[in-house]
Design a protein around this motif. Structure first.
Motif, PDB file in Angstrom:
ATOM      1  N   ILE A 173       0.670  -1.254   0.062  1.00  0.00           N
ATOM      2  CA  ILE A 173      -0.023  -0.166  -0.104  1.00  0.00           C
ATOM      3  C   ILE A 173       1.087   1.424  -0.108  1.00  0.00           C
ATOM      4  CG2 ILE A 173       0.106   0.160   2.251  1.00  0.00           C
ATOM      5  CD1 ILE A 173      -3.332   0.985   1.787  1.00  0.00           C
ATOM      6  N   LEU A 174       2.134   0.989   0.689  1.00  0.00           N
ATOM      7  CA  LEU A 174       2.780   2.503   0.816  1.00  0.00           C
ATOM      8  C   LEU A 174       3.578   2.579  -0.640  1.00  0.00           C
ATOM      9  CD1 LEU A 174       4.607   1.979   4.227  1.00  0.00           C
ATOM     10  CD2 LEU A 174       2.743   3.428   3.709  1.00  0.00           C
ATOM     11  N   GLN A 175       3.900   1.472  -1.194  1.00  0.00           N
ATOM     12  CA  GLN A 175       4.538   1.598  -2.464  1.00  0.00           C
ATOM     13  C   GLN A 175       3.339   2.222  -3.573  1.00  0.00           C
ATOM     14  OE1 GLN A 175       4.822  -0.957  -0.510  1.00  0.00           O
ATOM     15  NE2 GLN A 175       6.396  -2.301  -1.165  1.00  0.00           N
ATOM     16  N   HIS A 176       2.435   1.835  -3.585  1.00  0.00           N
ATOM     17  CA  HIS A 176       1.190   2.132  -4.314  1.00  0.00           C
ATOM     18  C   HIS A 176       0.878   3.655  -4.335  1.00  0.00           C
ATOM     19  CE1 HIS A 176      -2.350   1.458  -6.966  1.00  0.00           C
ATOM     20  NE2 HIS A 176      -2.944   2.408  -5.921  1.00  0.00           N
ATOM     21  N   TYR A 177       0.814   4.153  -3.124  1.00  0.00           N
ATOM     22  CA  TYR A 177       0.830   5.575  -3.133  1.00  0.00           C
ATOM     23  C   TYR A 177       2.134   6.533  -2.895  1.00  0.00           C
ATOM     24  CZ  TYR A 177      -4.196   4.376  -2.415  1.00  0.00           C
ATOM     25  OH  TYR A 177      -5.374   3.505  -2.464  1.00  0.00           O
ATOM     26  N   ASN A 178       3.033   5.870  -3.310  1.00  0.00           N
ATOM     27  CA  ASN A 178       4.253   6.385  -3.355  1.00  0.00           C
ATOM     28  C   ASN A 178       4.924   7.247  -2.056  1.00  0.00           C
ATOM     29  OD1 ASN A 178       4.894   5.785  -5.976  1.00  0.00           O
ATOM     30  ND2 ASN A 178       3.541   7.566  -6.655  1.00  0.00           N
ATOM     31  N   ILE A 179       4.433   6.391  -0.952  1.00  0.00           N
ATOM     32  CA  ILE A 179       4.601   6.895   0.664  1.00  0.00           C
ATOM     33  C   ILE A 179       6.006   6.268   0.855  1.00  0.00           C
ATOM     34  CG2 ILE A 179       3.828   6.978   2.616  1.00  0.00           C
ATOM     35  CD1 ILE A 179       1.003   6.842   1.767  1.00  0.00           C
TER      36      ILE A 179
END
Length: 222
Positions: free
Chosen positions: A210-216
């Motif tokens: 989820i972090l990679q998907h939203y570039n976090i």
């Protein structure tokens, strides 16, 4: 992907590695120790030469000149390094009834077993979470399709009702009911789309992406 990317998996792997290292250290406490020991040092040599049947007077006089003197003379010769001693050897230590080491080993062994069980339990839980997330996403997709079909049917029903109203074949009340059905269908579709996005987000969370998907990015030094 989930078993590779989920942070909980990395955490339990690190704990297991630490427990295994601790077990290895505790097992060493049960073994004998073999140490090489040695020392080297310098001495001071001085004093009063005494007569001996093994030494002639001439030799005794030479000894007095070379080594005669008191404590101060001995300290002076200590700094020259002319007189030194050294030792070397092997020391073996074998623990007898080492209850403390055995107790520490058992505790470390139990810690490794506990972390392995935790790792297995976590893997099983992650598999279940991913399977449930996939099922929820498929269910949400089906609800979106059904809500979209219901909306299309409500639109066609409303358009047909308007045609009938213009030619006097229906009443205003029926038109209002068709409008209400269309609004309800649009609302149901909007809710289904929201549920679908929530299900997609849950898939990303279950996969650990989820972090990679939203570039976090998370700064580990913060």
């Amino acid at each position: 992907t989930a078993l590779r990317e989920r942070p909980e998996v990395r955490g339990v792997e690190l704990r297991l590695k630490a427990a295994e290292l601790n077990l290895k250290r505790a097992s060493n406490g049960l073994l004998p120790e073999l140490n090489l020991v040695g020392s080297i040092g310098v001495d001071g040599l001085a004093g009063t030469a005494r007569s001996s049947q093994f030494v002639t007077e001439q030799e005794l006089e030479q000894i007095r000149r070379a080594y005669g003197g008191g404590y101060g003379e001995s300290l002076d010769k200590l700094g020259t390094g002319d007189f030194y001693t050294y030792t070397g050897g092997v020391r073996i230590t074998y623990p007898l009834e080492n209850r403390r080491a055995k107790s520490q080993y058992e505790l470390a062994r139990l810690a490794v077993s506990r972390e392995k069980l935790s790792q297995k339990s976590l893997s099983q839980r992650i598999v279940v979470e991913v399977q449930n997330a996939i099922g929820d996403l498929e269910s949400a997709r089906q609800r979106v399709n059904a809500a979209n079909e219901a909306k299309e049917f409500a639109i066609k029903s409303y358009e047909t009702g308007e045609e009938r109203y213009r030619v006097g074949l229906t009443t205003t009340r029926e038109i209002l009911e068709l409008q209400a059905d269309l609004a309800a269908a649009e609302l149901a579709l909007a809710r289904a789309l929201v549920d679908f996005q929530v299900a997609r987000a849950e898939i990303l969370r279950a996969r650990g992406e989820i972090l990679q998907h939203y570039n976090i990015t998370v700064d580990g030094n913060a």
